[in-house]
Write a protein that holds these residues in place. Structure first.
Motif, PDB file in Angstrom:
ATOM      1  N   GLY A  82       0.805  -1.216   0.000  1.00 15.24           N
ATOM      2  CA  GLY A  82       0.000   0.000   0.000  1.00 15.24           C
ATOM      3  C   GLY A  82       0.839   1.268   0.000  1.00 15.24           C
ATOM      4  O   GLY A  82       0.433   2.296  -0.519  1.00 15.24           O
ATOM      5  N   SER A  83       2.036   1.197   0.572  1.00 13.55           N
ATOM      6  CA  SER A  83       2.885   2.385   0.628  1.00 13.55           C
ATOM      7  C   SER A  83       3.649   2.617  -0.671  1.00 13.55           C
ATOM      8  O   SER A  83       4.252   3.667  -0.850  1.00 13.55           O
ATOM      9  CB  SER A  83       3.863   2.287   1.801  1.00 13.55           C
ATOM     10  N   THR A  84       3.628   1.653  -1.583  1.00 11.90           N
ATOM     11  CA  THR A  84       4.374   1.801  -2.829  1.00 11.90           C
ATOM     12  C   THR A  84       3.494   1.725  -4.068  1.00 11.90           C
ATOM     13  O   THR A  84       4.007   1.694  -5.174  1.00 11.90           O
ATOM     14  CB  THR A  84       5.473   0.724  -2.936  1.00 11.90           C
ATOM     15  N   THR A  85       2.202   1.682  -3.884  1.00 14.96           N
ATOM     16  CA  THR A  85       1.300   1.641  -5.024  1.00 14.96           C
ATOM     17  C   THR A  85       0.450   2.908  -5.048  1.00 14.96           C
ATOM     18  O   THR A  85       0.217   3.537  -4.029  1.00 14.96           O
ATOM     19  CB  THR A  85       0.365   0.414  -4.997  1.00 14.96           C
ATOM     20  N   ILE A  86       0.001   3.246  -6.227  1.00 16.73           N
ATOM     21  CA  ILE A  86      -0.821   4.435  -6.413  1.00 16.73           C
ATOM     22  C   ILE A  86      -2.198   3.971  -6.879  1.00 16.73           C
ATOM     23  O   ILE A  86      -2.308   3.260  -7.883  1.00 16.73           O
ATOM     24  CB  ILE A  86      -0.202   5.372  -7.460  1.00 16.73           C
ATOM     25  N   THR A  87      -3.214   4.351  -6.170  1.00 12.66           N
ATOM     26  CA  THR A  87      -4.574   3.980  -6.535  1.00 12.66           C
ATOM     27  C   THR A  87      -4.878   4.479  -7.941  1.00 12.66           C
ATOM     28  O   THR A  87      -4.633   5.638  -8.264  1.00 12.66           O
ATOM     29  CB  THR A  87      -5.583   4.574  -5.535  1.00 12.66           C
ATOM     30  N   GLY A  88      -5.374   3.581  -8.770  1.00 11.01           N
ATOM     31  CA  GLY A  88      -5.744   3.936 -10.135  1.00 11.01           C
ATOM     32  C   GLY A  88      -4.613   3.831 -11.144  1.00 11.01           C
ATOM     33  O   GLY A  88      -4.829   4.011 -12.331  1.00 11.01           O
ATOM     34  N   ALA A  89      -3.388   3.516 -10.687  1.00 15.35           N
ATOM     35  CA  ALA A  89      -2.245   3.468 -11.605  1.00 15.35           C
ATOM     36  C   ALA A  89      -2.157   2.151 -12.363  1.00 15.35           C
ATOM     37  O   ALA A  89      -1.397   2.045 -13.323  1.00 15.35           O
ATOM     38  CB  ALA A  89      -0.945   3.731 -10.851  1.00 15.35           C
ATOM     39  N   GLY A  90      -2.901   1.154 -11.952  1.00 11.48           N
ATOM     40  CA  GLY A  90      -2.915  -0.119 -12.671  1.00 11.48           C
ATOM     41  C   GLY A  90      -1.537  -0.710 -12.872  1.00 11.48           C
ATOM     42  O   GLY A  90      -0.744  -0.825 -11.941  1.00 11.48           O
ATOM     43  N   ALA A  91      -1.221  -1.072 -14.112  1.00  9.57           N
ATOM     44  CA  ALA A  91       0.044  -1.741 -14.432  1.00  9.57           C
ATOM     45  C   ALA A  91       1.262  -0.857 -14.193  1.00  9.57           C
ATOM     46  O   ALA A  91       2.376  -1.367 -14.071  1.00  9.57           O
ATOM     47  CB  ALA A  91       0.033  -2.214 -15.881  1.00  9.57           C
ATOM     48  N   TRP A  92       1.093   0.448 -14.103  1.00 12.14           N
ATOM     49  CA  TRP A  92       2.235   1.315 -13.790  1.00 12.14           C
ATOM     50  C   TRP A  92       2.797   0.992 -12.410  1.00 12.14           C
ATOM     51  O   TRP A  92       3.962   1.264 -12.132  1.00 12.14           O
ATOM     52  CB  TRP A  92       1.846   2.792 -13.870  1.00 12.14           C
ATOM     53  N   ASN A  93       1.982   0.399 -11.542  1.00  8.86           N
ATOM     54  CA  ASN A  93       2.432   0.028 -10.202  1.00  8.86           C
ATOM     55  C   ASN A  93       3.394  -1.167 -10.197  1.00  8.86           C
ATOM     56  O   ASN A  93       3.976  -1.477  -9.166  1.00  8.86           O
ATOM     57  CB  ASN A  93       1.234  -0.324  -9.307  1.00  8.86           C
ATOM     58  N   LEU A  94       3.560  -1.835 -11.324  1.00  8.16           N
ATOM     59  CA  LEU A  94       4.376  -3.044 -11.354  1.00  8.16           C
ATOM     60  C   LEU A  94       5.877  -2.781 -11.314  1.00  8.16           C
ATOM     61  O   LEU A  94       6.657  -3.703 -11.091  1.00  8.16           O
ATOM     62  CB  LEU A  94       4.020  -3.899 -12.574  1.00  8.16           C
ATOM     63  N   THR A  95       6.293  -1.535 -11.542  1.00  5.03           N
ATOM     64  CA  THR A  95       7.710  -1.180 -11.409  1.00  5.03           C
ATOM     65  C   THR A  95       7.821   0.196 -10.750  1.00  5.03           C
ATOM     66  O   THR A  95       6.886   1.006 -10.816  1.00  5.03           O
ATOM     67  CB  THR A  95       8.453  -1.107 -12.767  1.00  5.03           C
ATOM     68  N   THR A  96       8.966   0.451 -10.143  1.00  8.34           N
ATOM     69  CA  THR A  96       9.189   1.781  -9.566  1.00  8.34           C
ATOM     70  C   THR A  96       9.269   2.836 -10.662  1.00  8.34           C
ATOM     71  O   THR A  96       8.888   3.980 -10.447  1.00  8.34           O
ATOM     72  CB  THR A  96      10.480   1.815  -8.725  1.00  8.34           C
ATOM     73  N   TYR A  97       9.732   2.446 -11.842  1.00  7.07           N
ATOM     74  CA  TYR A  97       9.791   3.386 -12.963  1.00  7.07           C
ATOM     75  C   TYR A  97       8.383   3.788 -13.371  1.00  7.07           C
ATOM     76  O   TYR A  97       8.119   4.944 -13.680  1.00  7.07           O
ATOM     77  CB  TYR A  97      10.526   2.767 -14.161  1.00  7.07           C
ATOM     78  N   GLY A  98       7.479   2.820 -13.372  1.00  8.89           N
ATOM     79  CA  GLY A  98       6.093   3.088 -13.723  1.00  8.89           C
ATOM     80  C   GLY A  98       5.413   4.005 -12.728  1.00  8.89           C
ATOM     81  O   GLY A  98       4.672   4.913 -13.124  1.00  8.89           O
ATOM     82  N   THR A  99       5.664   3.794 -11.440  1.00 10.17           N
ATOM     83  CA  THR A  99       5.036   4.673 -10.443  1.00 10.17           C
ATOM     84  C   THR A  99       5.588   6.089 -10.541  1.00 10.17           C
ATOM     85  O   THR A  99       4.849   7.061 -10.387  1.00 10.17           O
ATOM     86  CB  THR A  99       5.183   4.136  -9.002  1.00 10.17           C
ATOM     87  N   ARG A 100       6.871   6.213 -10.826  1.00  7.70           N
ATOM     88  CA  ARG A 100       7.458   7.542 -10.992  1.00  7.70           C
ATOM     89  C   ARG A 100       6.852   8.237 -12.222  1.00  7.70           C
ATOM     90  O   ARG A 100       6.520   9.423 -12.171  1.00  7.70           O
ATOM     91  CB  ARG A 100       8.972   7.448 -11.111  1.00  7.70           C
ATOM     92  N   LEU A 101       6.700   7.494 -13.309  1.00  6.09           N
ATOM     93  CA  LEU A 101       6.100   8.057 -14.515  1.00  6.09           C
ATOM     94  C   LEU A 101       4.646   8.436 -14.260  1.00  6.09           C
ATOM     95  O   LEU A 101       4.191   9.497 -14.682  1.00  6.09           O
ATOM     96  CB  LEU A 101       6.200   7.075 -15.680  1.00  6.09           C
ATOM     97  N   TYR A 102       3.933   7.580 -13.560  1.00  9.62           N
ATOM     98  CA  TYR A 102       2.515   7.862 -13.287  1.00  9.62           C
ATOM     99  C   TYR A 102       2.367   9.151 -12.476  1.00  9.62           C
ATOM    100  O   TYR A 102       1.474   9.957 -12.741  1.00  9.62           O
ATOM    101  CB  TYR A 102       1.865   6.682 -12.558  1.00  9.62           C
ATOM    102  N   LYS A 103       3.240   9.354 -11.496  1.00  5.89           N
ATOM    103  CA  LYS A 103       3.189  10.594 -10.712  1.00  5.89           C
ATOM    104  C   LYS A 103       3.451  11.800 -11.612  1.00  5.89           C
ATOM    105  O   LYS A 103       2.810  12.844 -11.461  1.00  5.89           O
ATOM    106  CB  LYS A 103       4.201  10.563  -9.560  1.00  5.89           C
ATOM    107  N   MET A 104       4.375  11.640 -12.560  1.00  5.02           N
ATOM    108  CA  MET A 104       4.615  12.719 -13.509  1.00  5.02           C
ATOM    109  C   MET A 104       3.390  12.948 -14.383  1.00  5.02           C
ATOM    110  O   MET A 104       3.045  14.089 -14.698  1.00  5.02           O
ATOM    111  CB  MET A 104       5.838  12.398 -14.381  1.00  5.02           C
ATOM    112  N   MET A 105       2.722  11.865 -14.785  1.00  4.98           N
ATOM    113  CA  MET A 105       1.508  11.988 -15.600  1.00  4.98           C
ATOM    114  C   MET A 105       0.434  12.755 -14.843  1.00  4.98           C
ATOM    115  O   MET A 105      -0.250  13.610 -15.412  1.00  4.98           O
ATOM    116  CB  MET A 105       0.968  10.612 -15.973  1.00  4.98           C
TER     117      MET A 105
END
Length: 136
Positions: free
Chosen positions: A95-118
């Motif tokens: 829960g501390s490393t996933t973003i609600t609604g980010a879906g597959a972007w949550n599967l890597t730290t790169y994806g979560t960083r990109l999603y936050k930028m999005m």
């Protein structure tokens, strides 16, 4: 478009040409303009493109590892919150490393960083009003 040398300088974890052939890195960097809007990301476009490529390369490496051990690459699974091997159990707070609604972007730290930028790129400017409480 970001080139291989720039990408590897920013993300040295992808420097192994055995694991991440230059052609594979170039492929994902080449896909970024089709998926990432330069107009929306502005000065952060190159970073967004590199995060997009890194996310897909990391997923591909996971699939390749699974296939090397007789598994099937490309299978989709969420984040592992706990795992037991013999008498040892490990649990993670996903829960501390996933973003609600980010879906597959949550599967890597790169994806979560990109999603936050999005989220920042698509939110646009905002106005915060100074509100005063009314006491009656």
């Amino acid at each position: 478009m970001v080139d291989y040398a720039t990408f590897v300088a920013a993300f040295p974890e992808f420097a192994s040409t055995m694991t991440f052939p230059e052609a594979q890195v170039a492929f994902w960097l080449g896909q970024a303009p089709n998926q990432i809007s330069e107009r929306l990301f502005g000065a952060n476009y190159n970073l967004a493109s590199m995060l997009f490529a890194a996310h897909n390369l990391a997923l591909g490496a996971k699939d390749a590892k699974a296939a090397a051990f007789g598994g099937i690459g490309g299978s989709s699974s969420g984040l592992t919150s706990s795992k037991t091997v013999d008498k040892v159990t490990v649990s993670y707070d996903t829960g501390s490393t996933t973003i609600t609604g980010a879906g597959a972007w949550n599967l890597t730290t790169y994806g979560t960083r990109l999603y936050k930028m999005m989220q920042g790129a698509y939110s646009g400017p905002f106005y915060a009003a100074n509100r005063r409480a009314r006491i009656t």
